[in-house]
Design a protein around this motif. Structure first.
Motif, short mmCIF file in Angstrom:
data_model
loop_
_atom_site.label_atom_id
_atom_site.label_comp_id
_atom_site.label_asym_id
_atom_site.label_seq_id
_atom_site.Cartn_x
_atom_site.Cartn_y
_atom_site.Cartn_z
N ALA A 1 44.75 6.16 22.22
CA ALA A 1 43.80 5.05 22.36
C ALA A 1 42.80 5.04 21.22
O ALA A 1 42.42 3.97 20.71
CB ALA A 1 43.08 5.15 23.70
N GLU A 2 42.38 6.22 20.81
CA GLU A 2 41.41 6.32 19.72
C GLU A 2 41.99 5.81 18.41
O GLU A 2 41.27 5.24 17.57
CB GLU A 2 40.95 7.77 19.56
N SER A 3 43.30 5.97 18.23
CA SER A 3 43.95 5.55 16.99
C SER A 3 44.44 4.11 17.03
O SER A 3 44.90 3.58 16.01
CB SER A 3 45.15 6.47 16.70
N TRP B 1 41.52 -4.49 18.32
CA TRP B 1 41.86 -5.62 19.20
C TRP B 1 42.60 -5.14 20.43
O TRP B 1 42.41 -5.67 21.53
CB TRP B 1 42.68 -6.67 18.45
N PHE B 2 43.44 -4.11 20.25
CA PHE B 2 44.20 -3.58 21.39
C PHE B 2 43.26 -2.83 22.33
O PHE B 2 43.42 -2.89 23.56
CB PHE B 2 45.31 -2.66 20.90
N LEU C 1 41.52 -5.47 24.33
CA LEU C 1 42.45 -6.08 25.28
C LEU C 1 42.67 -5.17 26.47
O LEU C 1 42.64 -5.61 27.63
CB LEU C 1 43.77 -6.38 24.58
N THR C 2 42.87 -3.89 26.20
CA THR C 2 43.11 -2.93 27.28
C THR C 2 41.87 -2.77 28.15
O THR C 2 41.97 -2.68 29.39
CB THR C 2 43.52 -1.57 26.70
N ARG C 3 40.71 -2.74 27.52
CA ARG C 3 39.47 -2.63 28.29
C ARG C 3 39.30 -3.83 29.21
O ARG C 3 38.93 -3.68 30.38
CB ARG C 3 38.28 -2.50 27.36
#
Length: 212
Positions: free
Chosen positions: A31-33, A37-38, A41-43
């Motif tokens: 997730a850190e990498s 935008w992703f 979106l995930t949040r």
């Protein structure tokens, strides 16, 4: 990165990091990498994706208006089934009292703000609600059930990705949601005679005429 806050040693409850803390750290490392935008979106999905299940229930209701009364009964019961699964999950949370990974593993990357002390991790509330909704909808409408199942898997995965839960929190919640929802969904079908009666009354336009 949203900083996490370690829990004081004298307030520690159950430590679940020994189960799959390494996998949690690996996932949050991905997730850190990930692109910004992703991450956003995930949040957003993790925080607001449950609204999709409400929309799916509305879709199921619309389709059930032309179906037999057992289908409508299961659709109408689906929100109550989710509430029941959530309550069971809350009891289990209070019994286990597992510390959130973002507090147990200082320095791990988290997308979502770390939950406050006393907001336990096991099992995941979001995931149990998502999978109980998916299971309930599956017994009402297979097409919508498939969509709900995919959304439930994405919800569970997102809860680990944003750093809110260990993988085992999500897996246990998924199993619990299904185990609670399936018998209740089957039982709800027995309310078909009640739906039959309601369809001949003032609620007829809402509940539909049923299958011809």
């Amino acid at each position: 990165m949203i900083p996490n806050v370690p829990l004081p040693a004298d307030l520690l409850a159950y430590d679940g990091s020994g189960i799959d803390g390494g996998l949690y750290t690996r996932v949050t490392g991905w997730a850190e990498s990930a692109p910004h935008w992703f991450e956003q979106l995930t949040r957003a999905w993790s925080a607001y994706g449950m609204a999709v299940f409400a929309l799916l229930m509305l879709w199921a209701w619309w389709r059930a208006r032309a179906a037999d009364s057992a289908v409508m009964a299961r659709v109408l019961a689906s929100p109550l089934i989710v509430v029941a699964a959530y309550l069971v999950n809350s009891v289990l949370k209070s019994l286990v009292e597992e510390v959130r990974p973002c507090r147990q593993l200082p320095g791990s990357f988290v997308v979502e703000s770390c939950a406050p002390v006393g907001d336990w991790s096991f099992p995941s509330n979001h995931t149990v609600a998502a999978f109980s909704a998916a299971a309930a909808l599956w017994y009402a409408d297979r097409r919508i059930g498939w969509v709900a199942l995919l959304a439930a898997v994405l919800m569970g995965a997102s809860r680990v990705w944003v750093g809110a839960h260990y993988p085992h929190d999500v897996l246990a919640a998924a199993l619990l949601g299904v185990l609670v929802a399936v018998p209740l969904a089957l039982l709800a079908g027995r309310a078909a005679p009640l739906v039959d009666r309601l369809r001949t009354g003032p609620l007829g336009p809402v509940l539909g005429a049923g299958a011809v």
